[in-house]
Design a protein around this motif. Structure first.
Motif, PDB file in Angstrom:
ATOM      1  N   PHE A   1      11.038  40.230  48.763  1.00  0.00           N
ATOM      2  CA  PHE A   1      10.063  41.127  49.366  1.00  0.00           C
ATOM      3  C   PHE A   1      10.678  42.471  49.724  1.00  0.00           C
ATOM      4  O   PHE A   1      10.151  43.520  49.364  1.00  0.00           O
ATOM      5  CB  PHE A   1       9.436  40.464  50.603  1.00  0.00           C
ATOM      6  CG  PHE A   1       8.545  39.307  50.270  1.00  0.00           C
ATOM      7  CD1 PHE A   1       7.184  39.495  50.049  1.00  0.00           C
ATOM      8  CD2 PHE A   1       9.053  38.024  50.158  1.00  0.00           C
ATOM      9  CE1 PHE A   1       6.356  38.431  49.730  1.00  0.00           C
ATOM     10  CE2 PHE A   1       8.232  36.954  49.825  1.00  0.00           C
ATOM     11  CZ  PHE A   1       6.879  37.160  49.605  1.00  0.00           C
TER      12      PHE A   1
ATOM     13  N   GLN B   1      10.097  46.325  48.267  1.00  0.00           N
ATOM     14  CA  GLN B   1       9.625  47.327  49.219  1.00  0.00           C
ATOM     15  C   GLN B   1      10.451  48.610  49.124  1.00  0.00           C
ATOM     16  O   GLN B   1       9.903  49.721  49.087  1.00  0.00           O
ATOM     17  CB  GLN B   1       9.719  46.744  50.635  1.00  0.00           C
ATOM     18  CG  GLN B   1       8.792  47.364  51.643  1.00  0.00           C
ATOM     19  CD  GLN B   1       8.558  46.442  52.818  1.00  0.00           C
ATOM     20  OE1 GLN B   1       7.935  45.395  52.675  1.00  0.00           O
ATOM     21  NE2 GLN B   1       9.048  46.805  53.977  1.00  0.00           N
TER      22      GLN B   1
ATOM     23  N   GLN C   1       6.401  41.010  58.706  1.00  0.00           N
ATOM     24  CA  GLN C   1       6.214  40.766  57.269  1.00  0.00           C
ATOM     25  C   GLN C   1       7.518  40.723  56.483  1.00  0.00           C
ATOM     26  O   GLN C   1       7.515  40.645  55.260  1.00  0.00           O
ATOM     27  CB  GLN C   1       5.302  41.834  56.672  1.00  0.00           C
ATOM     28  CG  GLN C   1       5.693  43.278  56.949  1.00  0.00           C
ATOM     29  CD  GLN C   1       6.929  43.752  56.210  1.00  0.00           C
ATOM     30  OE1 GLN C   1       7.873  44.244  56.826  1.00  0.00           O
ATOM     31  NE2 GLN C   1       6.946  43.574  54.910  1.00  0.00           N
TER      32      GLN C   1
ATOM     33  N   GLY D   1       6.195  38.927  53.295  1.00  0.00           N
ATOM     34  CA  GLY D   1       5.154  39.915  53.039  1.00  0.00           C
ATOM     35  C   GLY D   1       4.061  39.928  54.100  1.00  0.00           C
ATOM     36  O   GLY D   1       4.186  39.274  55.136  1.00  0.00           O
TER      37      GLY D   1
ATOM     38  N   ILE E   1       3.941  42.919  51.067  1.00  0.00           N
ATOM     39  CA  ILE E   1       4.877  43.959  50.676  1.00  0.00           C
ATOM     40  C   ILE E   1       4.304  45.301  51.108  1.00  0.00           C
ATOM     41  O   ILE E   1       3.233  45.703  50.657  1.00  0.00           O
ATOM     42  CB  ILE E   1       5.099  43.941  49.147  1.00  0.00           C
ATOM     43  CG1 ILE E   1       5.645  42.585  48.703  1.00  0.00           C
ATOM     44  CG2 ILE E   1       6.045  45.067  48.737  1.00  0.00           C
ATOM     45  CD1 ILE E   1       5.669  42.390  47.198  1.00  0.00           C
TER      46      ILE E   1
ATOM     47  N   ASN F   1      -3.509  40.526  52.396  1.00  0.00           N
ATOM     48  CA  ASN F   1      -2.851  39.987  51.206  1.00  0.00           C
ATOM     49  C   ASN F   1      -3.748  39.050  50.417  1.00  0.00           C
ATOM     50  O   ASN F   1      -3.419  38.697  49.273  1.00  0.00           O
ATOM     51  CB  ASN F   1      -1.570  39.254  51.609  1.00  0.00           C
ATOM     52  CG  ASN F   1      -0.440  39.482  50.640  1.00  0.00           C
ATOM     53  OD1 ASN F   1      -0.495  40.373  49.795  1.00  0.00           O
ATOM     54  ND2 ASN F   1       0.602  38.675  50.746  1.00  0.00           N
TER      55      ASN F   1
ATOM     56  N   SER G   1      -0.671  42.400  47.662  1.00  0.00           N
ATOM     57  CA  SER G   1       0.441  43.354  47.748  1.00  0.00           C
ATOM     58  C   SER G   1       1.397  43.202  46.567  1.00  0.00           C
ATOM     59  O   SER G   1       1.983  44.185  46.099  1.00  0.00           O
ATOM     60  CB  SER G   1       1.195  43.192  49.075  1.00  0.00           C
ATOM     61  OG  SER G   1       1.786  41.910  49.177  1.00  0.00           O
TER      62      SER G   1
END
Length: 500
Positions: free
Chosen positions: A129, A133, A164, A168, A170, A289, A309
């Motif tokens: 994740f 990002q 998150q 997530g 993300i 999400n 995401s």
């Protein structure tokens, strides 16, 4: 640190209390960063160094990229540096042993060399994740869609924001960084008897919105119910079926596929709800999400609703750069398969995830082909009617739940047997009835979950619940706690996506 533990509840209360006490925005950000690092260190120990490495790398690379606006070649070299650093990190820690296993297999098959010993590398929690990002941040700066952050502290908080961080959604820097430049709107600390819910007041230098507290806790409550009441108590049935499905009947396999589909949705969307709820209490907005994925009317619609995401990340940073749908038909289909296979591999270093990705790539390619070839059929007014939509939903979910089998089952013999039984129904029921009889609670929860989803379709249940009067809202939250504790055995279960 699991959300579904006392340790986290204590940690969260301390975080929120400190945010309320601390009045200076910069100190609030610093405290949240320290708290986020502690949250990660609590579960991962020294592997926090990887998180810090990605943060520092992309912060300074993005700044350099921005400074090289008029030097495309240098910008590209810097972008490649970021990609190699992040993907190299992800590849080594997540896929090294998988690559060794494949090399050993083919090496022994062709008698090429002695086996390479496995490294047995610990998988850093959340690495899939936070690397995505930070990559998206650097790419957006490279595309000149985003100004680089001037503050390492600010960027580090974007990467490490604890709600998150592990699974997530993300985050995109363009969505989150602007929020750090506003005052944190935290929970209401004043007695609810003196302040009406939803009314903003000024307390020293912080703008406090009591509705954040109510809405955030509501979203968290739904998340805990999904995870601890539904997912964790459906899991035993799924485990029993897919631990060794050989010899089971078709209806047993179908029940297992449905059970796992509900389990993974309740587990992962439950995590997302808790993360979104925590962020809401702290005054931040992070994206949803999931949007009722099992009501999707096409494979494409499913991916607009499931793990949003990730699907949008794959679209923006992989599918479109590959040419998207602007290439020839063959090129477009190739892009669809490439993206879905890589999406499968992102989930784990195993061939079953490749199969899962291939299936979803095939679903998208086939529906695109028929949409182009037979538009008069796919766009028929019948599919806009209620019955037509129901048929579309059931058809799509048949294939979605079929694909959950390879996602869940790594053993190829077990996988192929289960998929065969799912498709070629034998209509036997004896073992299935025994399975249901010995797993009454799990089956009951599957039925309850399906009915609940149908009843709440098109309703914003989070908002409805948070808008209740304080007494009714407290009753609902108490009911949530009670139904969780009724079936809770005292042993918190990991979230499924912690493995990815």
């Amino acid at each position: 640190m699991l959300f579904n533990t006392i340790d986290f509840i204590v940690f969260f209360i301390l975080v929120v209390t400190t945010i309320v006490i601390v009045k200076n925005r910069n100190y609030q950000h610093l405290f949240l960063l320290i708290a986020s690092y502690f949250f990660f260190y609590y579960s991962s120990n020294y592997l926090i160094s990887l998180l810090i490495f990605s943060t520092v790398l992309d912060f300074y690379v993005a700044k350099k990229i921005h400074q090289q606006k008029n030097n495309p070649a240098q910008k590209k070299i810097l972008l490649i540096t970021s990609l190699v650093g992040n993907l190299g990190l992800l590849g080594f820690f997540k896929y090294a042993d998988f690559a060794i296993a494949q090399f050993n297999f083919f090496g022994s098959y062709f008698n090429l060399a002695d086996e390479i010993p496995f490294l047995y590398i610990a998988l850093p929690i959340g690495i899939s994740f936070y690397t995505f990002q930070t990559i998206s941040y650097t790419v957006d700066v490279y595309r000149e869609k985003l100004e680089p952050s001037k503050s390492l502290k600010e960027f580090a908080l974007f990467v490490a924001f604890f709600p998150q961080l592990v699974a997530g959604p993300i985050l995109r820097a363009s969505d989150f960084l602007p929020q750090l430049r506003e005052k944190i709107k935290s929970l209401e600390t004043v007695s609810s008897s003196t302040i009406k819910l939803g009314k903003k007041i000024q307390l020293s230098k912080i703008s406090i919105n009591s509705s954040n507290l109510k809405l955030g806790i509501t979203i968290m409550g739904f998340g805990f119910v999904k995870k601890m009441f539904f997912a964790d108590n459906i899991a035993p049935l799924v485990d029993e079926i897919f631990s060794n499905p050989m010899g089971l009947e078709s209806f047993s396999i179908i029940l297992g596929a449905i059970g796992f589909g509900i389990q993974i949705y309740a587990d992962f969307s439950g995590y997302s709800d808790i993360a979104i709820g925590i962020a809401t209490v702290l005054g931040f907005k992070i994206p949803i999400n999931f949007n009722r994925p099992y009501f999707a009317t096409s494979p494409r619609d499913f991916w607009k609703r499931w793990h949003i995401s990730l699907s949008t990340w794959l679209r923006d940073y992989l599918y479109i750069p590959l040419g998207g749908s602007k290439k020839s038909s063959v090129g477009t289909y190739g892009n669809l398969f490439a993206v879905m296979i890589l999406g499968g591999i992102w989930h784990g270093a195993a061939w079953n995830f490749v199969v899962w990705g291939l299936l979803h790539g095939a679903y998208l390619a086939v529906t695109r082909f028929f949409g182009k070839k037979f538009p008069q059929f796919t766009l028929h007014p019948f599919f806009s009617t209620r019955i037509g939509k129901i048929i579309s939903i059931l058809t799509v979910q048949y294939f979605v739940f079929l694909a959950w089998i390879p996602f869940r089952v790594q053993n190829f013999d077990f996988m192929l047997y289960s998929m065969q039984k799912y498709v070629l129904i034998d209509f036997a029921t004896e073992k299935t009835l025994e399975l249901i009889s010995s797993n009454k609670i799990s089956v009951f929860l599957i039925v309850v979950f399906i009915i609940t989803c149908i009843i709440s379709y098109k309703k914003n249940i989070h908002q409805i619940a948070s808008n209740l009067s304080l007494k009714k809202w407290t009753l609902v939250m108490t009911l949530f706690a009670v139904i969780i504790l009724v079936l809770y055995d005292g042993s918190p279960q990991d979230f499924i996506y912690f493995k990815f």
